[in-house]
Scaffold this motif. Structure first.
Motif, short mmCIF file in Angstrom:
data_model
loop_
_atom_site.label_atom_id
_atom_site.label_comp_id
_atom_site.label_asym_id
_atom_site.label_seq_id
_atom_site.Cartn_x
_atom_site.Cartn_y
_atom_site.Cartn_z
N ARG B 8 0.86 -1.19 0.00
CA ARG B 8 0.00 0.00 0.00
C ARG B 8 0.89 1.23 0.00
NH1 ARG B 8 -4.31 1.56 4.31
NH2 ARG B 8 -3.46 -0.21 5.41
N VAL B 10 2.53 4.99 0.10
CA VAL B 10 2.30 6.16 0.93
C VAL B 10 1.63 7.25 0.11
CG1 VAL B 10 3.43 7.95 2.30
CG2 VAL B 10 4.28 5.58 2.37
N ASP B 11 0.63 7.90 0.69
CA ASP B 11 -0.08 8.99 0.00
C ASP B 11 0.73 10.27 0.13
OD1 ASP B 11 -1.71 10.93 -0.95
OD2 ASP B 11 -3.35 10.60 0.46
N THR B 12 1.29 10.74 -0.98
CA THR B 12 2.10 11.96 -0.97
C THR B 12 1.43 13.08 -1.76
OG1 THR B 12 3.31 11.20 -2.92
CG2 THR B 12 4.24 10.63 -0.78
N VAL B 14 -0.58 15.55 -1.07
CA VAL B 14 -0.52 16.93 -0.56
C VAL B 14 0.87 17.52 -0.82
CG1 VAL B 14 -0.68 18.40 1.46
CG2 VAL B 14 -2.26 16.47 1.20
N LEU B 15 1.92 16.75 -0.47
CA LEU B 15 3.28 17.25 -0.67
C LEU B 15 3.58 17.47 -2.15
CD1 LEU B 15 5.45 15.24 1.88
CD2 LEU B 15 4.56 17.55 2.05
N GLU B 16 3.09 16.56 -2.99
CA GLU B 16 3.40 16.68 -4.42
C GLU B 16 2.70 17.87 -5.05
OE1 GLU B 16 2.96 13.13 -6.76
OE2 GLU B 16 4.11 11.94 -5.32
N GLY B 17 1.73 18.44 -4.37
CA GLY B 17 1.07 19.64 -4.87
C GLY B 17 1.81 20.91 -4.49
N LEU B 18 2.91 20.78 -3.73
CA LEU B 18 3.64 21.95 -3.26
C LEU B 18 4.95 22.13 -4.02
CD1 LEU B 18 3.04 21.53 0.58
CD2 LEU B 18 2.12 23.33 -0.90
N LEU B 19 5.20 23.37 -4.42
CA LEU B 19 6.41 23.67 -5.17
C LEU B 19 7.67 23.31 -4.40
CD1 LEU B 19 7.91 25.05 -7.54
CD2 LEU B 19 7.64 27.22 -6.33
N TYR B 21 8.34 21.09 -2.14
CA TYR B 21 8.63 19.65 -2.10
C TYR B 21 9.22 19.18 -3.43
CZ TYR B 21 7.79 14.60 -1.65
OH TYR B 21 7.93 13.24 -1.61
N ASN B 22 8.59 19.56 -4.53
CA ASN B 22 9.08 19.14 -5.84
C ASN B 22 10.43 19.76 -6.16
OD1 ASN B 22 6.77 17.50 -6.83
ND2 ASN B 22 5.65 19.42 -6.60
N ARG B 25 13.15 17.87 -4.06
CA ARG B 25 13.46 16.53 -4.57
C ARG B 25 14.20 16.59 -5.91
NH1 ARG B 25 11.38 12.11 -1.93
NH2 ARG B 25 11.90 10.88 -3.75
#
Lengths: 152, 152
Positions: B8, B10-12, B14-19, B21-22, B25
DNA sequence: TATTGTTATACTCTATAACTATA
DNA sequence: TATAGTTATAGAGTATAACAATA
């Protein structure tokens, strides 16, 4: 007068042609906005990411946080301790693995997490102020393509 | 079986919607490629940037390097000392300001700088392997727009 | 009086080795 | 035998204060 007086700008053409230079400078700018906007919540970027992942994944383990955020296990321990002492998260016994803890956002901290996430979106607005909606979507997609090319 | 087994994910979302975080990475990925490709030259990203700026701007001062690269003066001193001891740069007397030094790439190091710059371009190729020529140009332009919006 | 370069220093971030409890 | 979490510790990166020489 200097050999490079302020009137004669520094030639950065070579560096500006490199992805790493532009990515680093953009990151510094974005993080700068984030630190300023998150000061009210006393949350550093990593703490915000940890809180958000726990909120989105109740019962997540420390190991899963480490893998997702590229944080080494020894460096996560103190971070989780701090969040626990601030009553922002709680460590529950893991249902099936006695070695691990199941991490949850503390009951009284759900509101803070939601407000912090809303503020993070506003921080993005500031950093992306000079980009159109199309440009913002394009930038996010291209960044993901750089760090996770196989997923797209 | 864990509350969040490997099956299963991990639900990311919310983070992936933020500049931020991207951007972070993507930066980590790019720097990873850079460190690997630059190991042969024993140059860290900041050392490469300093060498490149000195090569493009003979006679540049330490203060100008600090302003351009967001490095604080106390932290540049040891870096320049190391590069000088490795015979990659030399400090000459500044022609008009006795407080400052005019920095130059050492005569025997010009070739190394050029080869390092060529390698940096190859490192970009690796990091941008999954992007088309158009996408690469767009990404670079959008990154510049984030950190230097007034210049565009 | 302000600025360049420097020293000393502290704080944060990141990395490695080794230990325990459990799988 | 391997893994989750932890401790201790070391190294790199980043920050401020204060100083000498010069502008």
């Amino acid at each position: 007068m200097a050999a490079k007086p302020d009137g004669r700008p520094v030639d950065t053409s070579v560096l500006e042609g490199l992805l790493g230079y532009n990515a680093r400078r953009a990151s510094l700018a974005v993080i700068g906005h984030f630190l300023q906007d998150m000061a009210a919540f006393e949350l550093r970027p990593v703490e915000f990411s940890v809180l958000t992942l726990i909120a989105s994944n109740p019962g997540i383990t420390a190991r899963q946080l480490c893998q997702q955020l590229d944080v080494l296990p020894p460096n996560l321990v103190g971070l989780l301790n701090t969040l626990e002492q601030r009553a922002l998260i709680r460590r529950e016994p893991h249902p099936t693995d006695k070695r691990a803890s199941a991490l949850h956002v503390a009951d009284g901290a759900q509101t803070l997490v939601q407000r912090a996430q809303a503020q993070a979106l506003k921080s993005d607005e500031t950093a992306l102020a000079h980009l159109s909606a199309d440009e913002r979507a394009t930038l996010m997609a291209l960044l993901k393509k750089v760090y996770a090319p196989q997923q797209l």
